[in-house]
Design a protein around this motif. Structure first.
Motif, PDB file in Angstrom:
ATOM      1  N   LEU A 164       0.420  -4.243 -11.432  1.00 19.03           N
ATOM      2  CA  LEU A 164       0.293  -2.999 -10.570  1.00 19.03           C
ATOM      3  C   LEU A 164       1.244  -2.137 -10.847  1.00 19.03           C
ATOM      4  CD1 LEU A 164      -1.061  -4.531  -7.380  1.00 19.03           C
ATOM      5  CD2 LEU A 164      -2.607  -3.276  -9.148  1.00 19.03           C
ATOM      6  N   ILE A 165       2.527  -2.391 -11.185  1.00 18.64           N
ATOM      7  CA  ILE A 165       3.591  -1.459 -11.255  1.00 18.64           C
ATOM      8  C   ILE A 165       4.348  -2.246 -12.585  1.00 18.64           C
ATOM      9  CG2 ILE A 165       3.787  -0.753  -9.186  1.00 18.64           C
ATOM     10  CD1 ILE A 165       6.483  -2.403  -8.866  1.00 18.64           C
ATOM     11  N   GLU A 166       5.102  -1.284 -13.189  1.00 22.44           N
ATOM     12  CA  GLU A 166       5.909  -1.760 -14.092  1.00 22.44           C
ATOM     13  C   GLU A 166       7.348  -1.277 -13.944  1.00 22.44           C
ATOM     14  OE1 GLU A 166       4.661  -0.892 -18.088  1.00 22.44           O
ATOM     15  OE2 GLU A 166       5.209   1.414 -17.783  1.00 22.44           O
ATOM     16  N   ARG A 167       8.337  -2.160 -14.245  1.00 23.99           N
ATOM     17  CA  ARG A 167       9.685  -1.987 -14.057  1.00 23.99           C
ATOM     18  C   ARG A 167      10.543  -1.502 -15.576  1.00 23.99           C
ATOM     19  NH1 ARG A 167      14.164  -5.250 -13.966  1.00 23.99           N
ATOM     20  NH2 ARG A 167      15.912  -4.908 -12.526  1.00 23.99           N
ATOM     21  N   THR A 168      11.053  -0.543 -15.454  1.00 25.21           N
ATOM     22  CA  THR A 168      11.617  -0.169 -16.940  1.00 25.21           C
ATOM     23  C   THR A 168      13.159  -0.016 -16.667  1.00 25.21           C
ATOM     24  OG1 THR A 168       9.761   1.219 -17.428  1.00 25.21           O
ATOM     25  CG2 THR A 168      11.787   1.506 -18.699  1.00 25.21           C
ATOM     26  N   LEU A 172      -3.783  -0.278 -13.981  1.00 25.59           N
ATOM     27  CA  LEU A 172      -4.520  -0.844 -12.917  1.00 25.59           C
ATOM     28  C   LEU A 172      -3.966  -0.570 -11.531  1.00 25.59           C
ATOM     29  CD1 LEU A 172      -6.334  -3.362 -12.226  1.00 25.59           C
ATOM     30  CD2 LEU A 172      -4.402  -4.901 -12.360  1.00 25.59           C
ATOM     31  N   GLY A 173      -2.664  -0.302 -11.224  1.00 22.02           N
ATOM     32  CA  GLY A 173      -2.119   0.308  -9.920  1.00 22.02           C
ATOM     33  C   GLY A 173      -2.552   1.698  -9.733  1.00 22.02           C
ATOM     34  N   ALA A 174      -2.727   2.519 -10.629  1.00 24.52           N
ATOM     35  CA  ALA A 174      -3.191   3.779 -10.440  1.00 24.52           C
ATOM     36  C   ALA A 174      -4.490   3.625 -10.123  1.00 24.52           C
ATOM     37  CB  ALA A 174      -3.334   4.832 -11.846  1.00 24.52           C
ATOM     38  N   ASP A 175      -5.646   2.821 -10.401  1.00 17.28           N
ATOM     39  CA  ASP A 175      -7.065   2.374  -9.945  1.00 17.28           C
ATOM     40  C   ASP A 175      -6.911   2.020  -8.331  1.00 17.28           C
ATOM     41  OD1 ASP A 175      -7.972   3.098 -12.315  1.00 17.28           O
ATOM     42  OD2 ASP A 175      -8.313   1.376 -13.012  1.00 17.28           O
ATOM     43  N   ALA A 176      -5.598   1.113  -8.206  1.00 14.71           N
ATOM     44  CA  ALA A 176      -5.873   0.515  -6.906  1.00 14.71           C
ATOM     45  C   ALA A 176      -5.230   1.653  -5.760  1.00 14.71           C
ATOM     46  CB  ALA A 176      -4.680  -0.425  -6.741  1.00 14.71           C
ATOM     47  N   CYS A 177      -4.625   2.736  -6.319  1.00 13.58           N
ATOM     48  CA  CYS A 177      -4.284   3.730  -5.403  1.00 13.58           C
ATOM     49  C   CYS A 177      -5.450   4.559  -4.845  1.00 13.58           C
ATOM     50  CB  CYS A 177      -3.399   4.753  -6.275  1.00 13.58           C
ATOM     51  SG  CYS A 177      -1.659   4.304  -6.321  1.00 13.58           S
ATOM     52  N   GLN A 178      -6.421   4.732  -5.563  1.00  8.89           N
ATOM     53  CA  GLN A 178      -7.562   5.494  -5.218  1.00  8.89           C
ATOM     54  C   GLN A 178      -8.093   5.073  -3.742  1.00  8.89           C
ATOM     55  OE1 GLN A 178     -10.159   5.635  -8.327  1.00  8.89           O
ATOM     56  NE2 GLN A 178      -8.816   7.070  -9.412  1.00  8.89           N
ATOM     57  N   PRO A 179      -8.582   3.707  -3.659  1.00  7.84           N
ATOM     58  CA  PRO A 179      -9.100   3.249  -2.236  1.00  7.84           C
ATOM     59  C   PRO A 179      -7.827   3.028  -1.282  1.00  7.84           C
ATOM     60  CG  PRO A 179      -9.040   1.529  -3.731  1.00  7.84           C
ATOM     61  CD  PRO A 179      -9.065   2.665  -4.539  1.00  7.84           C
ATOM     62  N   ALA A 190       0.740  -1.160  -0.084  1.00  4.94           N
ATOM     63  CA  ALA A 190       0.026   0.096  -0.102  1.00  4.94           C
ATOM     64  C   ALA A 190       0.946   1.216  -0.130  1.00  4.94           C
ATOM     65  CB  ALA A 190      -1.107  -0.017   1.258  1.00  4.94           C
ATOM     66  N   LEU A 191       2.055   1.245   0.751  1.00  2.41           N
ATOM     67  CA  LEU A 191       2.832   2.633   0.855  1.00  2.41           C
ATOM     68  C   LEU A 191       3.492   2.519  -0.423  1.00  2.41           C
ATOM     69  CD1 LEU A 191       3.961   2.232   4.456  1.00  2.41           C
ATOM     70  CD2 LEU A 191       2.434   3.878   3.608  1.00  2.41           C
ATOM     71  N   ALA A 192       4.050   1.548  -1.092  1.00  2.00           N
ATOM     72  CA  ALA A 192       4.981   1.578  -2.231  1.00  2.00           C
ATOM     73  C   ALA A 192       3.862   1.967  -3.336  1.00  2.00           C
ATOM     74  CB  ALA A 192       5.599   0.149  -2.684  1.00  2.00           C
ATOM     75  N   LEU A 193       2.853   1.784  -3.529  1.00  3.78           N
ATOM     76  CA  LEU A 193       1.858   2.092  -4.464  1.00  3.78           C
ATOM     77  C   LEU A 193       1.604   3.460  -4.317  1.00  3.78           C
ATOM     78  CD1 LEU A 193      -0.674  -0.827  -4.832  1.00  3.78           C
ATOM     79  CD2 LEU A 193       0.926   0.000  -6.611  1.00  3.78           C
ATOM     80  N   GLU A 202       2.501   7.349  -6.643  1.00  2.00           N
ATOM     81  CA  GLU A 202       1.563   8.170  -7.257  1.00  2.00           C
ATOM     82  C   GLU A 202       2.230   9.377  -7.734  1.00  2.00           C
ATOM     83  OE1 GLU A 202      -2.788   7.797  -5.595  1.00  2.00           O
ATOM     84  OE2 GLU A 202      -1.105   7.752  -3.866  1.00  2.00           O
ATOM     85  N   ALA A 203       3.349   9.777  -7.267  1.00  2.00           N
ATOM     86  CA  ALA A 203       4.320  11.025  -7.507  1.00  2.00           C
ATOM     87  C   ALA A 203       4.814  10.858  -8.863  1.00  2.00           C
ATOM     88  CB  ALA A 203       5.301  11.565  -6.471  1.00  2.00           C
ATOM     89  N   GLY A 204       4.877   9.753  -9.466  1.00  2.00           N
ATOM     90  CA  GLY A 204       5.640   9.382 -10.519  1.00  2.00           C
ATOM     91  C   GLY A 204       6.692   8.366 -10.425  1.00  2.00           C
ATOM     92  N   PRO A 205       7.236   8.181 -11.762  1.00  2.00           N
ATOM     93  CA  PRO A 205       8.280   6.943 -11.709  1.00  2.00           C
ATOM     94  C   PRO A 205       9.398   7.248 -10.967  1.00  2.00           C
ATOM     95  CG  PRO A 205       7.744   7.532 -14.101  1.00  2.00           C
ATOM     96  CD  PRO A 205       6.990   8.426 -13.065  1.00  2.00           C
ATOM     97  N   GLN A 206       9.997   6.011 -10.303  1.00  7.07           N
ATOM     98  CA  GLN A 206      10.900   6.427  -9.160  1.00  7.07           C
ATOM     99  C   GLN A 206      11.906   5.341  -9.129  1.00  7.07           C
ATOM    100  OE1 GLN A 206       9.574   7.732  -5.329  1.00  7.07           O
ATOM    101  NE2 GLN A 206       7.648   8.347  -6.260  1.00  7.07           N
TER     102      GLN A 206
END
Length: 120
Positions: A71-75, A91-98, A31-34, A38-42
Motif C-alpha cells: 500500500l505504501i513504498e519506502r524510499t 494500490l494504496g491510492a485506491d484504498a484511500c478513496q473508501p 487509515a490515518l497514515a494512508l 494522500e498529500a504526497g510523499p512524507q
C-alpha cells in the motif's frame, strides 16, 4: 473475484485472506497514515506530527505493515543522515478513496453518537 481453487472470496469465511486486509485497513493508524500520505510523499517525522498521539514504535510497525502489503513504498535517499520518505503506491491510492469517505462520514456524524459512559 475467485480464489486459486475457483471459489469466490468471502470476507465472512474464517480462512479468507480478505480478513487480513480488512484488519489492516480498519486499523485507525493505518487509515490515518494512508490519509496523511494522500498529500504526497512524507518523512517519518512529518507523519508522526500529523498523526497526533501515535508513538514512534506504533508508527514504525504501521508503516512496515502497509509496505509489506503493497500500500505504501519506502524510499531511502543517500544522505547524512539518511533521508527516508513514504509514499502511496497505486494500490494504496485506491484504498484511500473508501477510507476518505469513511473519515468524512465520521466527522459529519460524530455529534449524532451517544456520549461514551463516564467510568467512575
Amino acid at each position: 473475484m475467485l480464489t486459486a481453487c475457483g471459489k469466490p472470496h468471502d470476507v465472512y469465511a474464517a480462512a479468507c485472506p480478505c480478513r487480513d486486509m480488512l484488519d489492516l485497513l480498519a486499523n485507525k493508524w493505518s487509515a490515518l497514515a494512508l490519509g496523511a500520505l494522500e498529500a504526497g510523499p512524507q518523512r517519518f517525522g512529518v507523519l508522526r506530527a500529523r498523526l497526533e498521539g501515535i508513538s514512534p514504535k506504533v508508527l514504525t510497525a504501521t508503516l512496515r505493515r502497509l509496505e509489506e502489503h503493497g500500500l505504501i513504498e519506502r524510499t531511502v535517499y543517500p544522505a547524512v543522515p539518511l533521508h527516508v520518505e513514504y509514499s502511496l503506491t497505486p494500490l494504496g491510492a485506491d484504498a484511500c478513496q473508501p477510507l476518505a469517505a469513511l473519515r468524512t462520514w465520521v466527522v459529519a456524524n460524530i455529534d449524532r453518537f451517544p456520549a461514551p459512559p463516564v467510568l467512575a
